[in-house]
Design a protein around this motif. Structure first.
Motif, PDB file in Angstrom:
ATOM      1  N   HIS A 170      -7.971 -71.336  62.306  1.00 45.68           N
ATOM      2  CA  HIS A 170      -8.972 -71.231  63.377  1.00 45.68           C
ATOM      3  C   HIS A 170      -9.800 -69.965  63.186  1.00 45.68           C
ATOM      4  CE1 HIS A 170      -7.082 -74.025  66.653  1.00 45.68           C
ATOM      5  NE2 HIS A 170      -7.224 -74.627  65.490  1.00 45.68           N
ATOM      6  N   GLY A 171     -11.111 -70.148  63.183  1.00 48.45           N
ATOM      7  CA  GLY A 171     -12.010 -69.003  63.085  1.00 48.45           C
ATOM      8  C   GLY A 171     -12.126 -68.409  61.700  1.00 48.45           C
ATOM      9  N   GLN A 172     -11.477 -69.003  60.705  1.00 45.78           N
ATOM     10  CA  GLN A 172     -11.455 -68.412  59.372  1.00 45.78           C
ATOM     11  C   GLN A 172     -12.415 -69.077  58.390  1.00 45.78           C
ATOM     12  OE1 GLN A 172      -9.569 -65.680  58.758  1.00 45.78           O
ATOM     13  NE2 GLN A 172      -8.901 -65.764  60.889  1.00 45.78           N
ATOM     14  N   ALA A 173     -12.790 -70.330  58.627  1.00 45.82           N
ATOM     15  CA  ALA A 173     -13.619 -71.055  57.664  1.00 45.82           C
ATOM     16  C   ALA A 173     -14.326 -72.200  58.377  1.00 45.82           C
ATOM     17  CB  ALA A 173     -12.777 -71.589  56.512  1.00 45.82           C
ATOM     18  N   GLU A 174     -15.517 -72.530  57.885  1.00 45.36           N
ATOM     19  CA  GLU A 174     -16.228 -73.697  58.414  1.00 45.36           C
ATOM     20  C   GLU A 174     -15.712 -74.990  57.780  1.00 45.36           C
ATOM     21  OE1 GLU A 174     -17.879 -70.340  59.657  1.00 45.36           O
ATOM     22  OE2 GLU A 174     -18.052 -70.804  57.514  1.00 45.36           O
ATOM     23  N   VAL A 175     -15.330 -74.920  56.504  1.00 44.76           N
ATOM     24  CA  VAL A 175     -14.825 -76.086  55.772  1.00 44.76           C
ATOM     25  C   VAL A 175     -13.482 -75.718  55.172  1.00 44.76           C
ATOM     26  CG1 VAL A 175     -15.236 -77.743  53.912  1.00 44.76           C
ATOM     27  CG2 VAL A 175     -17.180 -76.842  55.231  1.00 44.76           C
ATOM     28  N   VAL A 176     -12.489 -76.590  55.368  1.00 44.24           N
ATOM     29  CA  VAL A 176     -11.158 -76.410  54.783  1.00 44.24           C
ATOM     30  C   VAL A 176     -10.891 -77.611  53.892  1.00 44.24           C
ATOM     31  CG1 VAL A 176      -8.707 -76.064  55.205  1.00 44.24           C
ATOM     32  CG2 VAL A 176     -10.399 -75.168  56.849  1.00 44.24           C
ATOM     33  N   ALA A 177     -10.584 -77.357  52.636  1.00 43.22           N
ATOM     34  CA  ALA A 177     -10.434 -78.438  51.663  1.00 43.22           C
ATOM     35  C   ALA A 177      -9.012 -78.474  51.127  1.00 43.22           C
ATOM     36  CB  ALA A 177     -11.420 -78.257  50.514  1.00 43.22           C
ATOM     37  N   GLY A 196     -15.795 -77.719  65.486  1.00 42.72           N
ATOM     38  CA  GLY A 196     -16.772 -77.131  64.594  1.00 42.72           C
ATOM     39  C   GLY A 196     -16.283 -76.932  63.171  1.00 42.72           C
ATOM     40  N   GLN A 197     -14.985 -77.070  62.953  1.00 45.01           N
ATOM     41  CA  GLN A 197     -14.454 -76.981  61.598  1.00 45.01           C
ATOM     42  C   GLN A 197     -14.321 -78.378  61.003  1.00 45.01           C
ATOM     43  OE1 GLN A 197     -10.846 -74.557  62.629  1.00 45.01           O
ATOM     44  NE2 GLN A 197     -11.530 -73.271  60.918  1.00 45.01           N
ATOM     45  N   GLU A 198     -14.487 -78.461  59.679  1.00 40.68           N
ATOM     46  CA  GLU A 198     -14.392 -79.745  58.984  1.00 40.68           C
ATOM     47  C   GLU A 198     -13.317 -79.671  57.919  1.00 40.68           C
ATOM     48  OE1 GLU A 198     -17.467 -82.792  56.795  1.00 40.68           O
ATOM     49  OE2 GLU A 198     -17.403 -80.727  56.034  1.00 40.68           O
ATOM     50  N   ALA A 199     -12.543 -80.756  57.777  1.00 42.23           N
ATOM     51  CA  ALA A 199     -11.565 -80.896  56.704  1.00 42.23           C
ATOM     52  C   ALA A 199     -12.163 -81.777  55.614  1.00 42.23           C
ATOM     53  CB  ALA A 199     -10.272 -81.495  57.229  1.00 42.23           C
ATOM     54  N   LEU A 200     -12.063 -81.317  54.381  1.00 45.47           N
ATOM     55  CA  LEU A 200     -12.571 -82.050  53.226  1.00 45.47           C
ATOM     56  C   LEU A 200     -11.397 -82.396  52.327  1.00 45.47           C
ATOM     57  CD1 LEU A 200     -14.759 -83.076  51.249  1.00 45.47           C
ATOM     58  CD2 LEU A 200     -14.969 -80.708  50.421  1.00 45.47           C
ATOM     59  N   GLY A 201     -11.206 -83.682  52.082  1.00 45.15           N
ATOM     60  CA  GLY A 201     -10.130 -84.121  51.206  1.00 45.15           C
ATOM     61  C   GLY A 201     -10.653 -84.494  49.834  1.00 45.15           C
ATOM     62  N   ILE A 202      -9.945 -84.042  48.800  1.00 41.50           N
ATOM     63  CA  ILE A 202     -10.274 -84.386  47.416  1.00 41.50           C
ATOM     64  C   ILE A 202      -9.139 -85.255  46.881  1.00 41.50           C
ATOM     65  CG2 ILE A 202     -10.795 -83.503  45.121  1.00 41.50           C
ATOM     66  CD1 ILE A 202     -12.875 -82.752  47.249  1.00 41.50           C
ATOM     67  N   LYS A 269      -7.868 -80.144  40.356  1.00 40.95           N
ATOM     68  CA  LYS A 269      -8.895 -81.094  40.786  1.00 40.95           C
ATOM     69  C   LYS A 269      -9.595 -80.605  42.054  1.00 40.95           C
ATOM     70  CE  LYS A 269      -6.749 -85.055  38.528  1.00 40.95           C
ATOM     71  NZ  LYS A 269      -6.191 -86.423  38.623  1.00 40.95           N
ATOM     72  N   LEU A 270      -8.825 -79.992  42.962  1.00 40.00           N
ATOM     73  CA  LEU A 270      -9.417 -79.436  44.177  1.00 40.00           C
ATOM     74  C   LEU A 270     -10.416 -78.331  43.839  1.00 40.00           C
ATOM     75  CD1 LEU A 270      -9.509 -78.916  47.296  1.00 40.00           C
ATOM     76  CD2 LEU A 270      -7.602 -77.325  46.919  1.00 40.00           C
ATOM     77  N   LEU A 271      -9.983 -77.353  43.057  1.00 38.01           N
ATOM     78  CA  LEU A 271     -10.849 -76.217  42.757  1.00 38.01           C
ATOM     79  C   LEU A 271     -12.061 -76.648  41.938  1.00 38.01           C
ATOM     80  CD1 LEU A 271      -8.101 -73.559  41.941  1.00 38.01           C
ATOM     81  CD2 LEU A 271      -9.513 -73.680  44.008  1.00 38.01           C
ATOM     82  N   HIS A 272     -11.855 -77.560  41.022  1.00 38.18           N
ATOM     83  CA  HIS A 272     -12.988 -78.067  40.238  1.00 38.18           C
ATOM     84  C   HIS A 272     -14.015 -78.743  41.141  1.00 38.18           C
ATOM     85  CE1 HIS A 272     -14.848 -81.135  37.397  1.00 38.18           C
ATOM     86  NE2 HIS A 272     -15.226 -79.980  36.918  1.00 38.18           N
ATOM     87  N   ALA A 273     -13.525 -79.526  42.085  1.00 39.49           N
ATOM     88  CA  ALA A 273     -14.432 -80.190  43.023  1.00 39.49           C
ATOM     89  C   ALA A 273     -15.213 -79.169  43.837  1.00 39.49           C
ATOM     90  CB  ALA A 273     -13.645 -81.105  43.952  1.00 39.49           C
ATOM     91  N   LEU A 274     -14.529 -78.169  44.368  1.00 39.23           N
ATOM     92  CA  LEU A 274     -15.194 -77.204  45.245  1.00 39.23           C
ATOM     93  C   LEU A 274     -16.219 -76.363  44.494  1.00 39.23           C
ATOM     94  CD1 LEU A 274     -12.261 -76.002  47.538  1.00 39.23           C
ATOM     95  CD2 LEU A 274     -13.899 -77.872  47.875  1.00 39.23           C
ATOM     96  N   LEU A 275     -15.880 -75.935  43.277  1.00 37.90           N
ATOM     97  CA  LEU A 275     -16.852 -75.153  42.518  1.00 37.90           C
ATOM     98  C   LEU A 275     -18.046 -76.015  42.097  1.00 37.90           C
ATOM     99  CD1 LEU A 275     -16.638 -72.111  41.829  1.00 37.90           C
ATOM    100  CD2 LEU A 275     -14.472 -73.115  42.529  1.00 37.90           C
ATOM    101  N   THR A 276     -17.794 -77.271  41.753  1.00 42.56           N
ATOM    102  CA  THR A 276     -18.894 -78.173  41.400  1.00 42.56           C
ATOM    103  C   THR A 276     -19.805 -78.417  42.603  1.00 42.56           C
ATOM    104  OG1 THR A 276     -17.537 -79.291  39.726  1.00 42.56           O
ATOM    105  CG2 THR A 276     -19.459 -80.482  40.555  1.00 42.56           C
ATOM    106  N   LEU A 277     -19.212 -78.717  43.747  1.00 41.83           N
ATOM    107  CA  LEU A 277     -20.004 -78.967  44.945  1.00 41.83           C
ATOM    108  C   LEU A 277     -20.787 -77.728  45.367  1.00 41.83           C
ATOM    109  CD1 LEU A 277     -17.380 -81.042  46.987  1.00 41.83           C
ATOM    110  CD2 LEU A 277     -19.474 -81.904  45.907  1.00 41.83           C
ATOM    111  N   THR A 278     -20.173 -76.561  45.225  1.00 44.71           N
ATOM    112  CA  THR A 278     -20.871 -75.326  45.572  1.00 44.71           C
ATOM    113  C   THR A 278     -22.093 -75.128  44.686  1.00 44.71           C
ATOM    114  OG1 THR A 278     -18.842 -74.260  46.355  1.00 44.71           O
ATOM    115  CG2 THR A 278     -20.642 -72.818  45.682  1.00 44.71           C
ATOM    116  N   GLU A 279     -21.933 -75.338  43.384  1.00 42.38           N
ATOM    117  CA  GLU A 279     -23.058 -75.154  42.471  1.00 42.38           C
ATOM    118  C   GLU A 279     -24.139 -76.213  42.681  1.00 42.38           C
ATOM    119  OE1 GLU A 279     -20.804 -74.784  38.665  1.00 42.38           O
ATOM    120  OE2 GLU A 279     -21.678 -72.769  38.659  1.00 42.38           O
TER     121      GLU A 279
END
Length: 308
Positions: A170-177, A196-202, A269-279
């Protein structure tokens, strides 16, 4: 029988939340945070602890039976819990052909922790969700009176246990993956997040079944699905336990950059997804993005995904 005292295991809760300085995020204005659930307990790391805690209390010290493949982290966690808390465990292992063969390191650790291993054929294993088949499996394994936990540990109690993960953020991130195998962790995480927070599943497995499974788990646990989660199924690298040269290179580069060992089948796979989506600009500048690290590299592959 009384419920076991889980505090005796001394879990590290809440798990640490560490910012990670990665130029691929900073140049996009995104803050990447690592939620180190892999540090909760050395024998029951990550979502294994969160999924098992309420089930262990519900078992009240009864023998416990569960299911998994030959390299299952879930089987190892249940076996370790049995050893540490002093109750018998039985593991129903997918693959009758494995009976009589030398145990691989994962199953050898289960046996060393006192778990009785029962090998069944793959066809029967795939039907274990059917009540009659499940009853027959348990009876033939001499575990009819045991407390049963499903493959991967994902049931309504596991989902409820994973809500604490959301509350800790709570209060730490807008998106939690989080990486998804059976969907239980995401189902609970999303329910525990604040408005206001969203969970993202990979998803780490193909097939497109996870969305329906997550809705089912949330309905069983909370009465209805929550609207604050989504899946991006483009990063499973061809299926469960599969990889690609690109993914392997990414994981090795991440380890070199940050000195953090990366578990290959979920976390990579999680970290690869997040870095790809960020870029790709998926996350607006100013986004705080928390990645849940659910496990550490083991001696061999994990095999916790449902057999489908």
């Amino acid at each position: 029988m009384t419920a076991p005292d889980l505090s005796a295991l001394r879990p590290q809760l809440p798990s640490p939340l560490h910012p990670l300085d990665d130029e691929r995020c900073t140049r996009r204005g995104v803050t990447l945070l690592l939620k180190r659930d892999d540090l909760i307990h050395p024998a029951l790391p990550g979502n294994k602890w969160r999924k098992l805690a309420l089930n262990l209390r519900a078992a009240h010290g009864r023998p416990l039976v569960t299911f998994g493949g030959a390299y299952s982290n879930h089987l190892r966690a249940v076996a370790a819990a049995g050893r540490l808390l002093g109750f018998p465990t039985t593991g129903i292992v997918r693959g009758h052909e494995l009976a009589g063969r030398p145990l691989n390191p994962s199953l050898a650790q289960c046996a060393a922790d006192g778990m009785r291993l029962v090998f069944i054929d793959r066809s029967t294993y795939r039907q274990k969700h059917q009540p009659a088949t499940l009853a027959r499996i348990l009876a033939e394994a001499g575990a009819a009176d045991a407390y049963a936990v499903p493959e991967g540990g994902s049931n309504s109690l596991a989902v409820q246990g994973c809500t604490d993960l959301g509350r800790e953020l709570h209060g730490q991130a807008e998106v939690v993956a989080v990486a998804c195998g059976t969907g239980g962790t995401l189902a609970g995480l999303a329910a525990g997040l604040a408005p206001g927070q969203e969970a993202l599943g990979i998803p780490v497995v193909g097939g497109g079944f996870l969305a329906a499974e997550i809705r089912r788990l949330q309905t069983e646990a909370f009465g209805a699905p929550t609207p604050n989660w989504r899946l991006d199924d483009r990063f499973h690298a061809g299926g469960y336990a599969r990889t690609t040269p690109e993914l392997d290179a990414f994981a090795e580069d991440f380890e070199d950059r940050h000195g953090l060992p990366v578990e290959r089948l979920y976390v990579a796979k999680l970290l690869h997804a997040l870095l790809t989506l960020t870029e790709q600009g998926t996350f607006p500048p100013g986004t705080r993005l928390a990645a849940v690290i659910t496990g550490r590299p083991g001696p061999e592959s994990d095999d916790d995904t449902p057999s489908r």
